[in-house]
Design a protein around this motif. Structure first.
Motif, PDB file in Angstrom:
ATOM      1  N   PHE A   3       0.849  -1.179   0.000  1.00 16.11           N
ATOM      2  CA  PHE A   3       0.000   0.000   0.000  1.00 16.11           C
ATOM      3  C   PHE A   3       0.887   1.232   0.000  1.00 16.11           C
ATOM      4  O   PHE A   3       1.676   1.447   0.919  1.00 16.11           O
ATOM      5  N   SER A   6       1.032   4.827   2.596  1.00 15.16           N
ATOM      6  CA  SER A   6       0.552   3.958   3.675  1.00 15.16           C
ATOM      7  C   SER A   6      -0.911   4.238   3.993  1.00 15.16           C
ATOM      8  O   SER A   6      -1.403   5.368   3.835  1.00 15.16           O
ATOM      9  N   LEU A   7      -1.600   3.191   4.425  1.00 15.58           N
ATOM     10  CA  LEU A   7      -2.999   3.335   4.810  1.00 15.58           C
ATOM     11  C   LEU A   7      -3.130   4.126   6.105  1.00 15.58           C
ATOM     12  O   LEU A   7      -2.262   4.077   6.972  1.00 15.58           O
ATOM     13  N   LYS A   9      -5.633   4.904   9.537  1.00 17.26           N
ATOM     14  CA  LYS A   9      -6.453   4.070  10.416  1.00 17.26           C
ATOM     15  C   LYS A   9      -7.557   4.884  11.075  1.00 17.26           C
ATOM     16  O   LYS A   9      -7.377   6.045  11.421  1.00 17.26           O
ATOM     17  N   TYR A  51      -8.928   0.527   7.833  1.00 20.94           N
ATOM     18  CA  TYR A  51      -7.751   1.126   7.207  1.00 20.94           C
ATOM     19  C   TYR A  51      -8.164   1.619   5.821  1.00 20.94           C
ATOM     20  O   TYR A  51      -8.823   0.902   5.073  1.00 20.94           O
ATOM     21  N   SER A  53      -7.283   4.275   2.210  1.00 18.58           N
ATOM     22  CA  SER A  53      -6.332   4.990   1.361  1.00 18.58           C
ATOM     23  C   SER A  53      -6.901   6.361   1.011  1.00 18.58           C
ATOM     24  O   SER A  53      -8.087   6.632   1.207  1.00 18.58           O
ATOM     25  N   HIS A  64     -11.275   9.403   0.093  1.00 16.01           N
ATOM     26  CA  HIS A  64     -10.783   8.276   0.888  1.00 16.01           C
ATOM     27  C   HIS A  64     -11.517   6.989   0.523  1.00 16.01           C
ATOM     28  O   HIS A  64     -12.738   6.991   0.342  1.00 16.01           O
ATOM     29  N   GLU A  67     -10.236   0.211   2.591  1.00 15.81           N
ATOM     30  CA  GLU A  67      -9.473  -0.931   2.074  1.00 15.81           C
ATOM     31  C   GLU A  67      -9.601  -2.172   2.957  1.00 15.81           C
ATOM     32  O   GLU A  67      -9.931  -3.252   2.471  1.00 15.81           O
ATOM     33  N   PRO A 224      -1.961  -4.059   7.060  1.00 18.62           N
ATOM     34  CA  PRO A 224      -1.984  -2.652   6.636  1.00 18.62           C
ATOM     35  C   PRO A 224      -0.795  -2.237   5.776  1.00 18.62           C
ATOM     36  O   PRO A 224      -0.833  -1.162   5.166  1.00 18.62           O
TER      37      PRO A 224
END
Length: 244
Positions: A3, A6-7, A9, A51, A53, A64, A67, A224
């Motif tokens: 990913f 980064s994802l 949270k 989580y 992206s 957003h 995921e 993640p």
């Protein structure tokens, strides 16, 4: 498949209108796009960690995208069904799916069949029949009945039934046809058609297998940081459990 970026949270508040979800991120509420048309049974409980992206496309109303979700058992589930094809494409390109590793050429989203379908992947190689591969993402876990048992679909699906009929015709026409179940739930260790949800689909899969359509199930590592399709899991028409 990593990913990148980064994802982020958050904590799920609710999923609604099928394609939207509200999450709590620190002191704010964000609305995410939810790229999943299914019921998402066991994948969308309020309070669970999610989580997501973020897209750089400023034209998107909801930049957003949801995921992953983490359930109470610590299992990760990829709720973005579009990732299934990306995982399979990567595995095919790297020839990691052993039963399909003899094919050198791959095309995606090719029109075929009498019901105006698009096959996920059309594989070809010299001296081999063309291979039509339809991908289905599996996220429904029946943990309360039999640990590790996964099912597809999670709701009655006429579209999924159509795809099975198209694959059956591919076999009749002399091609190879594969129904590839991509397991996107780390708690699922085997897969079956969901006869208790869509008996017509399950009956079609049974007829298709008798005709020569191949059913494969492969699981992915999910966290993640990224995902990868890594290994086969058992596929069976009749799981050893009784549903009430």
């Amino acid at each position: 498949m990593a990913f990148s970026p980064s994802l982020q949270k958050g904590q799920l508040l609710r999923r609604y209108k099928r394609f939207l979800a509200d999450v709590q991120v620190q002191d704010q509420t964000l609305t995410l796009h939810c790229p999943n048309t299914g019921k998402m049974t066991g994948c969308a409980e309020p309070g669970w960690p999610v989580y997501f992206s973020e897209s750089n496309n400023r034209k998107r109303k909801y930049p957003h995208t949801w995921e992953l979700v983490e359930n109470e058992q610590g299992d990760f589930v990829c709720v973005n069904t579009q990732q299934a094809n990306a995982l399979v494409a990567s595995a095919l390109a790297e020839q990691r799916i052993t039963p399909l590793s003899a094919y050198q050429d791959m095309k995606a989203e090719v029109r075929y069949g009498t019901e105006q379908s698009r096959i996920d992947f059309l594989l070809s190689a010299c001296s081999l029949p063309d291979c039509y591969v339809e991908v289905k993402s599996v996220t429904l876990l029946a943990e309360e009945h039999s640990p590790g048992q996964g099912y597809f679909p999670d709701t009655k699906s006429e579209r999924a039934q159509k795809h099975v009929r198209e694959l059956m015709q591919c076999v009749r026409d002399g091609h190879r046809a594969v129904l590839l179940f991509c397991v996107l739930h780390t708690g699922i260790t085997r897969v079956s058609p969901a006869a208790h949800i869509d008996p017509d689909y399950a009956a079609l899969v049974e007829k298709a297998m008798a005709l020569g359509v191949e059913c494969l199930a492969w699981r992915a590592t999910i966290n993640p940081q990224g995902m990868q399709l890594i290994a086969p899991v058992p596929f069976s028409l009749a799981p050893d459990l009784v549903l009430s």
